[in-house]
Motif scaffolding. Structure first.
Motif, PDB file in Angstrom:
ATOM      1  N   ILE A 104      -2.657  -3.750  10.768  1.00 61.90           N
ATOM      2  CA  ILE A 104      -1.600  -3.023  10.413  1.00 61.90           C
ATOM      3  C   ILE A 104      -1.782  -2.561   9.109  1.00 61.90           C
ATOM      4  CG2 ILE A 104       0.859  -3.779   9.748  1.00 61.90           C
ATOM      5  CD1 ILE A 104       0.969  -5.832  12.049  1.00 61.90           C
ATOM      6  N   LEU A 105      -2.336  -3.187   8.115  1.00 59.26           N
ATOM      7  CA  LEU A 105      -2.606  -2.514   6.914  1.00 59.26           C
ATOM      8  C   LEU A 105      -3.257  -0.877   6.964  1.00 59.26           C
ATOM      9  CD1 LEU A 105      -3.503  -5.373   4.572  1.00 59.26           C
ATOM     10  CD2 LEU A 105      -1.460  -4.393   4.932  1.00 59.26           C
ATOM     11  N   THR A 106      -4.004  -0.843   8.087  1.00 57.69           N
ATOM     12  CA  THR A 106      -4.794   0.527   8.301  1.00 57.69           C
ATOM     13  C   THR A 106      -4.072   1.555   9.119  1.00 57.69           C
ATOM     14  OG1 THR A 106      -6.063  -0.080  10.164  1.00 57.69           O
ATOM     15  CG2 THR A 106      -6.933  -0.705   8.157  1.00 57.69           C
ATOM     16  N   ILE A 107      -2.899   1.261   9.725  1.00 54.30           N
ATOM     17  CA  ILE A 107      -1.998   1.952  10.545  1.00 54.30           C
ATOM     18  C   ILE A 107      -1.289   3.003   9.742  1.00 54.30           C
ATOM     19  CG2 ILE A 107      -0.157   2.100  12.158  1.00 54.30           C
ATOM     20  CD1 ILE A 107      -1.081  -0.709  13.219  1.00 54.30           C
ATOM     21  N   PRO A 108      -1.562   4.391  10.280  1.00 50.99           N
ATOM     22  CA  PRO A 108      -0.684   5.250   9.430  1.00 50.99           C
ATOM     23  C   PRO A 108       1.040   4.755   9.108  1.00 50.99           C
ATOM     24  CG  PRO A 108      -2.092   6.123  11.133  1.00 50.99           C
ATOM     25  CD  PRO A 108      -2.074   4.873  11.280  1.00 50.99           C
ATOM     26  N   ILE A 109       1.349   5.191   8.290  1.00 48.17           N
ATOM     27  CA  ILE A 109       3.013   5.022   7.869  1.00 48.17           C
ATOM     28  C   ILE A 109       4.009   5.518   8.957  1.00 48.17           C
ATOM     29  CG2 ILE A 109       4.861   5.527   6.259  1.00 48.17           C
ATOM     30  CD1 ILE A 109       3.105   3.294   5.035  1.00 48.17           C
ATOM     31  N   LYS A 110       3.604   6.433   9.871  1.00 52.23           N
ATOM     32  CA  LYS A 110       4.631   7.126  10.503  1.00 52.23           C
ATOM     33  C   LYS A 110       4.673   5.986  11.799  1.00 52.23           C
ATOM     34  CE  LYS A 110       0.821   9.445  13.339  1.00 52.23           C
ATOM     35  NZ  LYS A 110       0.555  10.966  13.814  1.00 52.23           N
ATOM     36  N   GLU A 111       3.716   5.259  12.081  1.00 54.83           N
ATOM     37  CA  GLU A 111       3.706   4.423  13.206  1.00 54.83           C
ATOM     38  C   GLU A 111       4.812   3.313  12.881  1.00 54.83           C
ATOM     39  OE1 GLU A 111       2.341   4.804  15.882  1.00 54.83           O
ATOM     40  OE2 GLU A 111       0.792   6.359  15.397  1.00 54.83           O
ATOM     41  N   PHE A 112       4.794   3.033  11.692  1.00 50.56           N
ATOM     42  CA  PHE A 112       5.958   2.099  11.109  1.00 50.56           C
ATOM     43  C   PHE A 112       7.361   2.727  11.676  1.00 50.56           C
ATOM     44  CE2 PHE A 112       2.302   0.237   9.237  1.00 50.56           C
ATOM     45  CZ  PHE A 112       2.294  -0.751   9.493  1.00 50.56           C
ATOM     46  N   SER A 113       7.546   3.929  11.413  1.00 49.49           N
ATOM     47  CA  SER A 113       8.745   4.684  11.489  1.00 49.49           C
ATOM     48  C   SER A 113       8.978   4.625  13.154  1.00 49.49           C
ATOM     49  CB  SER A 113       8.719   6.085  10.971  1.00 49.49           C
ATOM     50  OG  SER A 113       8.232   6.045   9.409  1.00 49.49           O
ATOM     51  N   TYR A 114       8.049   4.498  13.771  1.00 51.28           N
ATOM     52  CA  TYR A 114       8.467   4.823  15.172  1.00 51.28           C
ATOM     53  C   TYR A 114       8.744   3.251  15.853  1.00 51.28           C
ATOM     54  CZ  TYR A 114       6.862   9.511  14.490  1.00 51.28           C
ATOM     55  OH  TYR A 114       6.539  10.855  14.030  1.00 51.28           O
ATOM     56  N   ASN A 115       8.196   2.313  15.106  1.00 48.87           N
ATOM     57  CA  ASN A 115       8.243   0.648  15.553  1.00 48.87           C
ATOM     58  C   ASN A 115       9.138  -0.133  14.767  1.00 48.87           C
ATOM     59  OD1 ASN A 115       6.050   0.791  18.030  1.00 48.87           O
ATOM     60  ND2 ASN A 115       5.101   1.901  16.317  1.00 48.87           N
ATOM     61  N   LYS A 116       9.441  -1.039  15.339  1.00 46.36           N
ATOM     62  CA  LYS A 116      10.466  -2.213  14.334  1.00 46.36           C
ATOM     63  C   LYS A 116       9.628  -3.045  13.715  1.00 46.36           C
ATOM     64  CE  LYS A 116      14.347  -1.803  17.780  1.00 46.36           C
ATOM     65  NZ  LYS A 116      14.850  -2.565  18.787  1.00 46.36           N
ATOM     66  N   ILE A 117       9.883  -3.322  12.459  1.00 47.59           N
ATOM     67  CA  ILE A 117       9.200  -4.317  11.684  1.00 47.59           C
ATOM     68  C   ILE A 117       9.350  -5.579  12.503  1.00 47.59           C
ATOM     69  CG2 ILE A 117       8.891  -5.251   9.577  1.00 47.59           C
ATOM     70  CD1 ILE A 117       8.151  -2.470   9.511  1.00 47.59           C
ATOM     71  N   GLY A 118      10.241  -5.899  12.990  1.00 45.12           N
ATOM     72  CA  GLY A 118      10.528  -7.311  13.716  1.00 45.12           C
ATOM     73  C   GLY A 118       9.544  -7.499  14.848  1.00 45.12           C
ATOM     74  N   ASP A 119       9.381  -6.384  15.603  1.00 41.87           N
ATOM     75  CA  ASP A 119       8.442  -6.202  16.475  1.00 41.87           C
ATOM     76  C   ASP A 119       7.018  -6.442  16.401  1.00 41.87           C
ATOM     77  OD1 ASP A 119       7.977  -5.764  19.470  1.00 41.87           O
ATOM     78  OD2 ASP A 119       6.825  -3.803  18.888  1.00 41.87           O
ATOM     79  N   PHE A 120       6.502  -5.982  14.887  1.00 42.17           N
ATOM     80  CA  PHE A 120       5.335  -6.145  14.575  1.00 42.17           C
ATOM     81  C   PHE A 120       5.130  -7.726  14.400  1.00 42.17           C
ATOM     82  CE2 PHE A 120       5.015  -1.501  13.698  1.00 42.17           C
ATOM     83  CZ  PHE A 120       3.418  -1.210  14.113  1.00 42.17           C
ATOM     84  N   MET A 121       6.379  -8.291  13.624  1.00 38.28           N
ATOM     85  CA  MET A 121       6.074  -9.567  13.327  1.00 38.28           C
ATOM     86  C   MET A 121       6.019 -10.505  14.387  1.00 38.28           C
ATOM     87  SD  MET A 121       9.284  -9.507  10.093  1.00 38.28           S
ATOM     88  CE  MET A 121       9.082 -11.372  10.095  1.00 38.28           C
TER      89      MET A 121
END
Length: 572
Positions: A104-121
């Protein structure tokens, strides 16, 4: 669909091979466990036919001692094997969580804009636990149960082939029971995971928004929202559990029916003189051993349908693109002008910047002014490549920023934002972030950022833990710590995106006076007129376009939009 499911399971099985290293103990001891377990029906047969049948009283005590040793040995080995499974499972979960966090630390920032933080958690903390048993013990469990099934089948055939045939005839019913529930289980599992991710995201969002919830006394409103989403998840979970339990109970019915048939037909064979009571009792005692692996494999198969759904969510993170931090050109030492050439930028489906052409000279002081939503933050985010332009190029010293080593690029271009994140560590740790700086460098940074002006108010000074997101500090204090964190690294380009909005005007004035001593390009986004006046050049943005460029006085005369913004928004 079936081919896709099988492909997903094969992928997961292949991936799980990396965790065989944790399964050495179970793999080594399971053959010994199987060998010891096989002795039980033969001992029972010997007791009934030879000891009881021949009235060998002297053999009863040795038999009890031997049988006790066999059972004790079986339990001891079983304990070691099962603990090995749990240990391997936990280690696999740990490794997956660490790997996914690093990913996750290596994923481009834009992917976090398209996905929910809670979903990553949810994927990192919850989904990894769902698949951990399959990853950490799946191969061992499958191998052991298949071997056990083969060995037990041979033993049953040896004891009595007729009873064995009846047993084998019932085995296909297990398979048909699985097929009956398979499709619904897969769909139900997928819907439950989606609902759980929504619940996780809802909880995260409302906890982070606790201040406005309390400010507007909306506790009941948001409690109802959370309750509704929680109830949706409960319904999906209940349906999944119902399907799982139905499958389990149907197989249990078959499992409990077989002994009835075996005892009935076994009694017939004994009465006909074609079997002994010892054979029937040994067969009956061992009957569960053939259905145990079948049941284990059946349950495992059902679980695999859920695991398959969950694993796809995990592999989605595995398959996310990574930022390449190692390759590329070195950042220039002396001359590093920033040039935008026909740059357009889109966020999702909306165009934010239109045909931007601009050059910011080396060590130039530039202010970016514009209405809310004009694209100011997007403008600066393109320089360190947090986002990529849809068309055009952002260049440094005439070279596209894509060609620079990304790690060097970001070390030399630092953005300090209005709400820069502070970690739940001490003030000093938030500034140092485990890098090695001298005490002199540290003190210089905190003085330039005016952290030293308030540090005496904190109980432990620089060793004060700032709380989650810096909650123990005021907005202005957090911003000054963030500025110190940037200054200690002395970047060649410093971007302040409303980074002093919470600081009083006098302190802000002092900070900008201190920044004059640094040989760096300074890009400022601000609503304070006193700050903008210090810039060598002002860039006016409106609706994603550059509507003006020049000194403050020039724009005030020649750009009506700029004058309107000055009069309506800016603070003197």
């Amino acid at each position: 669909m079936k081919k896709e499911n099988n492909r997903s399971l094969r992928k997961l099985l292949k991936y799980s091979k990396k965790y065989l290293k944790y399964q050495k103990t179970p793999l080594i001891l399971t053959p010994l466990l199987l060998l010891v377990s096989i002795l039980s029906p033969f001992l029972i047969k010997y007791l009934i036919d030879d000891i009881i049948g021949n009235h060998e009283f002297s053999q009863i005590l040795p038999f009890v001692i031997l049988f006790t040793i066999v059972i004790l040995s079986e339990r001891l080995i079983s304990f070691i094997v099962n603990y090995g499974y749990y240990k391997s499972t936990n280690l696999a979960a740990r490794d997956e969580q660490i790997y996914m966090f690093k990913k996750i630390l290596t994923i481009p920032i834009k992917e976090f804009s398209y996905n929910k933080i809670g979903d990553f958690m949810s994927r990192v903390l919850s989904d990894t636990l769902e698949v951990s048993f399959f990853l950490g013990a799946g191969i061992s469990v499958i191998t052991y149960n298949i071997i056990q099934l083969i060995v037990v089948s041979l033993v049953l055939l040896y004891l009595n082939w007729q009873l064995a045939v009846i047993t084998f005839i019932m085995v296909p019913f297990y398979y048909f029971s699985l097929r009956a529930f398979d499709k619904n289980l897969q769909k139900s599992s997928e819907l439950e995971r989606i609902a759980y991710s929504d619940l996780t995201e809802e909880l995260r969002e409302k906890i982070e928004g606790l201040m406005p919830i309390k400010s507007f006394c909306k506790e009941n409103f948001f409690s109802k929202q959370f309750s509704y989403i929680s109830w949706i998840w409960v319904k999906k979970k209940n349906r999944l559990n119902m399907l799982n339990q139905s499958a389990e109970d149907f197989m249990s019915f078959i499992y409990e029916l077989i002994p009835v048939l075996i005892l009935g037909y076994g009694a017939y064979l004994i009465l006909k003189g074609n079997a002994t009571l010892g054979t029937l009792m040994g067969f009956y005692a061992y009957l569960g051993w053939i259905f145990t692996p079948i049941r284990n494999l059946s349950s495992f198969y059902i679980q695999m349908q859920r695991v398959r759904q969950v694993s796809e969510r995990i592999f989605e993170i595995h398959d996310f693109p990574e930022e390449n931090m190692r390759e590329g050109k070195s950042f220039p030492n002396n001359d590093y002008p920033i040039t935008y050439e026909n740059v357009c930028f889109k966020y999702k489906d909306s165009t934010v910047l239109h045909d931007i052409n601009l050059t910011i000279g080396t060590k130039e002081k530039v202010a970016i002014v514009g209405t809310s939503g004009a694209g100011k933050s997007s403008f600066v985010n393109l320089i360190p490549r947090f986002y990529e332009p849809a068309t055009g190029k952002v260049m440094i010293n005439g070279i596209d920023v894509k060609k620079y080593n990304l790690k060097q690029l970001r070390k030399n271009i630092t953005i300090v934002r209005q709400d820069d994140y502070l970690f739940n560590m001490t003030v000093k740790e938030n500034i140092m972030l485990d890098d090695e700086f001298t005490q002199e460098e540290f003190m210089k940074a905190v003085k330039k950022a005016k952290v030293d002006k308030f540090i005496g108010l904190l109980d432990e000074g620089y060793d004060t833990v700032v709380g989650e997101r810096g909650s123990k500090l005021s907005d202005g204090q957090r911003q000054r710590v963030a500025i110190a964190r940037a200054l200690i690294r002395e970047p060649k380009v410093l971007i302040l995106d409303e980074a002093t909005s919470g600081v009083d005007s006098q302190t802000e004035e002092e900070i900008f006076d201190e920044l004059k001593e640094y040989e760096m390009t300074l890009i400022i986004i601000s609503h304070r007129l006193s700050t903008i006046r210090k810039a060598d050049k002002v860039i006016l943005l409106k609706d994603g376009e550059i509507r003006g460029e020049g000194m403050h006085e020039e724009l005030l005369k020649n750009a009506p939009i700029y004058k309107e913004i000055i009069e309506s928004q800016l603070v003197v």
